[in-house]
Design a protein around this motif. Structure first.
Motif: not given
Length: 365
Positions: A90, A94, A134, A137-139
């Motif tokens: 993941k 990014i 990111r 925020n995402e992981l």
């Protein structure tokens, strides 16, 4: 000199205590506590440690016994490599939103060449900041980054403001940065080499720069030219989107030390079976087999043999490893055995076409 080199905008992203951070993410009750992934207080080796554990001197590759001795309230968790790999994929997704020139070094770090990028952003520093944000925020994980004109400096810089920080070394700052850099922080200079350099009066990049190429080659062999160049900001290795592996291996740490070669054969058979599976998945073969032996006193020994043909099947791997095991008498009881295959046939495969980027010395980082 720098103005004559193909300067690039390179980012080195390094996840902060990656394995331990994933464990804390999945089990919030572990946060704030000294944590080690892998091993235990009786056997095994620490694969990773969080920053709370590092304050007590707990480090990767340390025995679980020593880690517990340094930090009595240390918590051990078993590694979950499938989970780490899934998160790593993941993170790389990014990266690929910004550039296709991504060179992973491991599950938790990678180089990115953003000289030209998919966002059209001229600032590598801002790209690095956006990527780190990111990831968080995402992981829910923190990452650090180094940004500079080549891979070597970016790699060194990423360690400066850890955890959860970044450092940019602009083109005009490179020489001073390298001259001020402690020699132990040079990527590629390990503990043994550091001590050797200290004895030669080399403590900083500035000291290293005073030594001639001949002097460095005489004292450090082939690595001498590497040290001579990097301290001058010369490192032309490109970010390779498809890194060709140089070796592939498998190893096991035993719950009890083994004192006889006979007892080790079953373990070697299992290790050879695992290595065959990995070679099959990677669709590669090799000629040089290395047997790794770690003794109960943590000393390490390797024994190698190069065959005239490529192999990838378990039977040949096992027979060669067996030959290496009986090659000479063991020095002590054994806690770990490993088998690796190098001199791979990947070197015969078609190599990726190289790209040369020639840009001005000064540009927006």
């Amino acid at each position: 000199m720098l103005s004559k080199l193909p300067l690039r905008k390179i980012i080195h992203v390094d996840m902060d205590a990656f394995y331990a951070s994933v464990e804390e993410l999945d089990n919030p009750s572990l946060k704030g506590k000294p944590l080690a992934v892998g091993g235990n207080e009786i056997r095994g080796v620490v694969s990773a440690a969080n920053y709370e554990a590092r304050k007590f001197g707990v480090r990767s590759a340390m025995s679980g016994f020593m880690a517990k001795k340094n930090c009595p309230h240390l918590t051990f968790v078993k590694p979950r490599y499938d989970r780490y790999k899934a998160i790593s994929q993941k993170i790389r997704a990014i990266f690929f939103d910004y550039t296709d020139l991504v060179e992973p070094l491991s599950l938790d770090e990678a180089y990115l060449d953003v000289t030209t990028n998919k966002k059209g952003n001229p600032s590598a520093s801002l790209i690095a900041k956006e990527i780190r944000q990111r990831i968080y925020n995402e992981l829910g994980l923190a990452a650090s980054a180094g940004i500079s004109i080549n891979k070597f400096i970016a790699k060194v810089a990423s360690d400066f403001n850890k955890p959860n920080g970044q450092k940019t070394v602009n083109p005009e700052e490179v020489i001073q940065f390298l001259e001020d850099l402690e020699i132990r922080k040079f990527y590629g200079v390990g503990k043994v080499t550091t001590q050797k350099m200290y004895k030669l009066g080399i403590f900083t990049g500035k000291d290293l720069k005073t030594k001639s190429l001949e002097f460095l080659k005489t004292n450090f062999g082939k690595s001498g030219a590497y040290y001579y160049n990097v301290v001058r900001g010369i490192h032309t290795s490109e970010v390779k989107a498809h890194r060709i592996p140089k070796s592939l291996g498998a190893e096991r740490t035993f719950s009890e030390n083994l004192s006889s070669e006979i007892f080790m054969l079953e373990r070697l058979d299992n290790i050879a079976t695992e290595l065959e599976k990995r070679l099959d998945r990677a669709k590669i073969a090799g000629k040089t087999i290395t047997l790794k032996i770690k003794y109960s006193d943590f000393s390490l020994q390797t024994r190698s043999k190069t065959l005239p043909y490529f192999i990838s099947k378990k039977d040949l791997i096992f027979e060669t490893a067996k030959e290496l095991l009986f090659q000479e008498k063991l020095e002590n009881s054994v806690r770990l055995l490993g088998i690796s295959l190098a001199n791979l046939n990947t070197e015969d495969k078609q190599k990726e076409k190289k790209k040369t980027i020639d840009i001005q010395l000064r540009f927006d980082f």
